[in-house]
Scaffold this motif. Structure first.
Motif, PDB file in Angstrom:
ATOM      1  N   ARG A  11       0.869  -1.184   0.000  1.00 39.82           N
ATOM      2  CA  ARG A  11       0.000   0.000   0.000  1.00 39.82           C
ATOM      3  C   ARG A  11       0.899   1.225   0.000  1.00 39.82           C
ATOM      4  NH1 ARG A  11      -3.280  -2.911  -0.661  1.00 39.82           N
ATOM      5  NH2 ARG A  11      -3.183  -1.729  -2.558  1.00 39.82           N
ATOM      6  N   ARG A  14       1.294   6.580   4.330  1.00 39.62           N
ATOM      7  CA  ARG A  14       1.562   8.007   4.555  1.00 39.62           C
ATOM      8  C   ARG A  14       1.647   8.361   6.037  1.00 39.62           C
ATOM      9  NH1 ARG A  14      -1.791   7.513   0.049  1.00 39.62           N
ATOM     10  NH2 ARG A  14      -0.793   8.201  -1.872  1.00 39.62           N
ATOM     11  N   PHE A  80      -3.093  15.569   4.376  1.00 42.01           N
ATOM     12  CA  PHE A  80      -2.023  15.468   3.378  1.00 42.01           C
ATOM     13  C   PHE A  80      -0.903  16.460   3.679  1.00 42.01           C
ATOM     14  CE2 PHE A  80       0.136  15.039  -0.614  1.00 42.01           C
ATOM     15  CZ  PHE A  80      -0.020  13.693  -0.863  1.00 42.01           C
ATOM     16  N   TRP A 134       5.559   5.565  -3.188  1.00 46.83           N
ATOM     17  CA  TRP A 134       6.206   6.005  -4.450  1.00 46.83           C
ATOM     18  C   TRP A 134       5.645   7.375  -4.788  1.00 46.83           C
ATOM     19  CZ3 TRP A 134       6.884   1.948  -8.870  1.00 46.83           C
ATOM     20  CH2 TRP A 134       7.377   2.561 -10.031  1.00 46.83           C
ATOM     21  N   MET A 135       6.517   8.364  -4.907  1.00 43.68           N
ATOM     22  CA  MET A 135       5.999   9.719  -5.145  1.00 43.68           C
ATOM     23  C   MET A 135       6.818  10.487  -6.170  1.00 43.68           C
ATOM     24  SD  MET A 135       4.811  11.261  -1.550  1.00 43.68           S
ATOM     25  CE  MET A 135       6.378  11.109  -0.799  1.00 43.68           C
ATOM     26  N   THR A 136       6.089  11.242  -6.991  1.00 44.36           N
ATOM     27  CA  THR A 136       6.739  12.189  -7.896  1.00 44.36           C
ATOM     28  C   THR A 136       6.381  13.626  -7.506  1.00 44.36           C
ATOM     29  OG1 THR A 136       4.901  11.884  -9.413  1.00 44.36           O
ATOM     30  CG2 THR A 136       6.892  10.605  -9.858  1.00 44.36           C
ATOM     31  N   GLY A 137       5.400  13.786  -6.631  1.00 39.98           N
ATOM     32  CA  GLY A 137       4.973  15.123  -6.198  1.00 39.98           C
ATOM     33  C   GLY A 137       6.148  15.999  -5.747  1.00 39.98           C
ATOM     34  N   PRO A 138       7.068  15.446  -4.930  1.00 35.47           N
ATOM     35  CA  PRO A 138       8.175  16.280  -4.441  1.00 35.47           C
ATOM     36  C   PRO A 138       9.028  16.877  -5.563  1.00 35.47           C
ATOM     37  CG  PRO A 138       8.022  14.262  -3.148  1.00 35.47           C
ATOM     38  CD  PRO A 138       7.066  14.110  -4.306  1.00 35.47           C
ATOM     39  N   ARG A 175      -9.185  -1.376  -7.806  1.00 35.01           N
ATOM     40  CA  ARG A 175      -8.526  -1.443  -9.116  1.00 35.01           C
ATOM     41  C   ARG A 175      -9.541  -1.180 -10.215  1.00 35.01           C
ATOM     42  NH1 ARG A 175      -3.335  -0.474  -7.998  1.00 35.01           N
ATOM     43  NH2 ARG A 175      -3.942  -0.214  -5.824  1.00 35.01           N
TER      44      ARG A 175
HETATM   45  C1  LIG Z   1       4.562   7.378 -10.566  1.00 33.89           C
HETATM   46  C2  LIG Z   1       3.803   7.541  -9.257  1.00 33.89           C
HETATM   47  C3  LIG Z   1       3.744   8.789  -8.670  1.00 33.89           C
HETATM   48  C4  LIG Z   1       3.070   8.963  -7.448  1.00 33.89           C
HETATM   49  N1  LIG Z   1       3.114  10.182  -6.826  1.00 33.89           N
HETATM   50  C5  LIG Z   1       2.547  10.341  -5.619  1.00 33.89           C
HETATM   51  C6  LIG Z   1       2.672  11.578  -4.924  1.00 33.89           C
HETATM   52  O1  LIG Z   1       3.278  12.530  -5.401  1.00 33.89           O
HETATM   53  N2  LIG Z   1       2.085  11.677  -3.699  1.00 33.89           N
HETATM   54  C7  LIG Z   1       1.429  10.623  -3.128  1.00 33.89           C
HETATM   55  O2  LIG Z   1       0.944  10.779  -2.014  1.00 33.89           O
HETATM   56  N3  LIG Z   1       1.285   9.426  -3.760  1.00 33.89           N
HETATM   57  C8  LIG Z   1       1.843   9.264  -4.986  1.00 33.89           C
HETATM   58  N4  LIG Z   1       1.757   8.044  -5.623  1.00 33.89           N
HETATM   59  C9  LIG Z   1       1.042   6.927  -4.979  1.00 33.89           C
HETATM   60  C10 LIG Z   1      -0.330   6.734  -5.596  1.00 33.89           C
HETATM   61  O3  LIG Z   1      -1.194   7.756  -5.155  1.00 33.89           O
HETATM   62  C11 LIG Z   1      -0.867   5.331  -5.197  1.00 33.89           C
HETATM   63  O4  LIG Z   1      -0.015   4.346  -5.711  1.00 33.89           O
HETATM   64  C12 LIG Z   1      -2.282   5.067  -5.686  1.00 33.89           C
HETATM   65  O5  LIG Z   1      -3.201   5.954  -5.099  1.00 33.89           O
HETATM   66  C13 LIG Z   1      -2.757   3.621  -5.377  1.00 33.89           C
HETATM   67  O6  LIG Z   1      -2.659   3.353  -4.003  1.00 33.89           O
HETATM   68  P1  LIG Z   1      -1.757   2.133  -3.469  1.00 33.89           P
HETATM   69  O7  LIG Z   1      -0.308   2.472  -3.821  1.00 33.89           O
HETATM   70  O8  LIG Z   1      -1.949   2.086  -1.991  1.00 33.89           O
HETATM   71  O9  LIG Z   1      -2.201   0.897  -4.183  1.00 33.89           O
HETATM   72  C14 LIG Z   1       2.425   7.861  -6.837  1.00 33.89           C
HETATM   73  C15 LIG Z   1       2.506   6.589  -7.434  1.00 33.89           C
HETATM   74  C16 LIG Z   1       3.204   6.439  -8.621  1.00 33.89           C
HETATM   75  C17 LIG Z   1       3.335   5.045  -9.228  1.00 33.89           C
END
Ligand SMILES: Cc1cc2nc3c(=O)[nH]c(=O)nc-3n(C[C@H](O)[C@H](O)[C@H](O)COP(=O)(O)O)c2cc1C
Length: 189
Positions: A11, A14, A80, A134-138, A175
């Motif tokens: 998952r 956060r 958040f 996994w995040m790209t937001g930063p 999904r």
């Molecule tokens: C390429 C990518 C970028 C993402 N960027 C963010 C982000 O910037 N902030 C965040 O909180 N989650 C980010 N996520 C997580 C997604 O929000 C999350 O994978 C999606 O909501 C599904 O939830 P799960 O990972 O619990 O299955 C990112 C995931 C991926 C693969």
């Protein structure tokens, strides 16, 4: 853990416990990442593992990004902002890099290969009872991140993830097309 269970158990976490993560476990996770497949076997990924004082400027940068996005979109999500302000309290943040390239085919290959490494990373962490997100937001504050972490221009930042013991069990996100009726075309069956 059985592989298919592991995939479903991961998952985006956060909220983290303060409990530190053993360096050996971090190394195991990064070793799994390093075993990913890669275009031309370039293995173009690199990792910066951050803990301690440097987490503060990193988190401040992310908080500013989140506040700006919320201000611009006129939405406000207190939870958040709390997550961003401390990366959810994670004791470790990993920044994943790849080789930068102006050639679109090389850039694509590097990003895809490094994403494979990233997926190995998040699954390996799950297998050890650790959480990631996994995040790209930063990356919205990329120049600042580069300066805080001294990242040279020949590297591209691919993603950032907190790493730590989860202090929440997020509900699975449903999904789309769970029974794969629309996302898959079977040919020759
Ligand atoms: C390429 C990518 C970028 C993402 N960027 C963010 C982000 O910037 N902030 C965040 O909180 N989650 C980010 N996520 C997580 C997604 O929000 C999350 O994978 C999606 O909501 C599904 O939830 P799960 O990972 O619990 O299955 C990112 C995931 C991926 C693969």
């Amino acid at each position: 853990m059985e592989f298919f269970d592991l995939v479903k158990k991961r998952r985006s976490v956060r909220k983290y416990k303060v409990q530190p993560v053993d360096k050996e476990d971090i190394l195991k996770i990064l070793e799994a990442a390093n075993w990913a497949p890669s275009a031309m076997n370039w293995q173009p990924w690199e990792f910066i593992v951050v803990s301690g004082e440097l987490l503060k400027p990193l988190a401040n940068s992310f908080k500013a990004v989140v506040e700006k996005i919320m201000y611009e979109s006129e939405t406000f999500d207190d939870e958040f902002v709390k997550f961003a302000a401390h990366y959810g309290g994670a004791p470790v943040v990993i920044v994943v890099l790849t080789g930068a390239s102006e050639k679109s085919n090389v850039r694509k290959a590097n990003l895809e290969s490094t994403s494979a490494a990233m997926e190995n990373l998040v699954l390996a962490a799950t297998n050890l009872g650790l959480g990631t997100c996994w995040m790209t937001g930063p990356l919205h504050d990329e120049n600042n991140l580069r300066s805080i972490l001294d990242i040279s221009p020949d590297k591209e930042i691919v993603a950032v993830t907190p790493l730590g013991y989860p202090d929440e069990v997020p509900e699975p996100r449903p999904r789309l097309d769970a029974d794969l009726k629309q996302k898959v075309r079977w040919l020759g069956y």
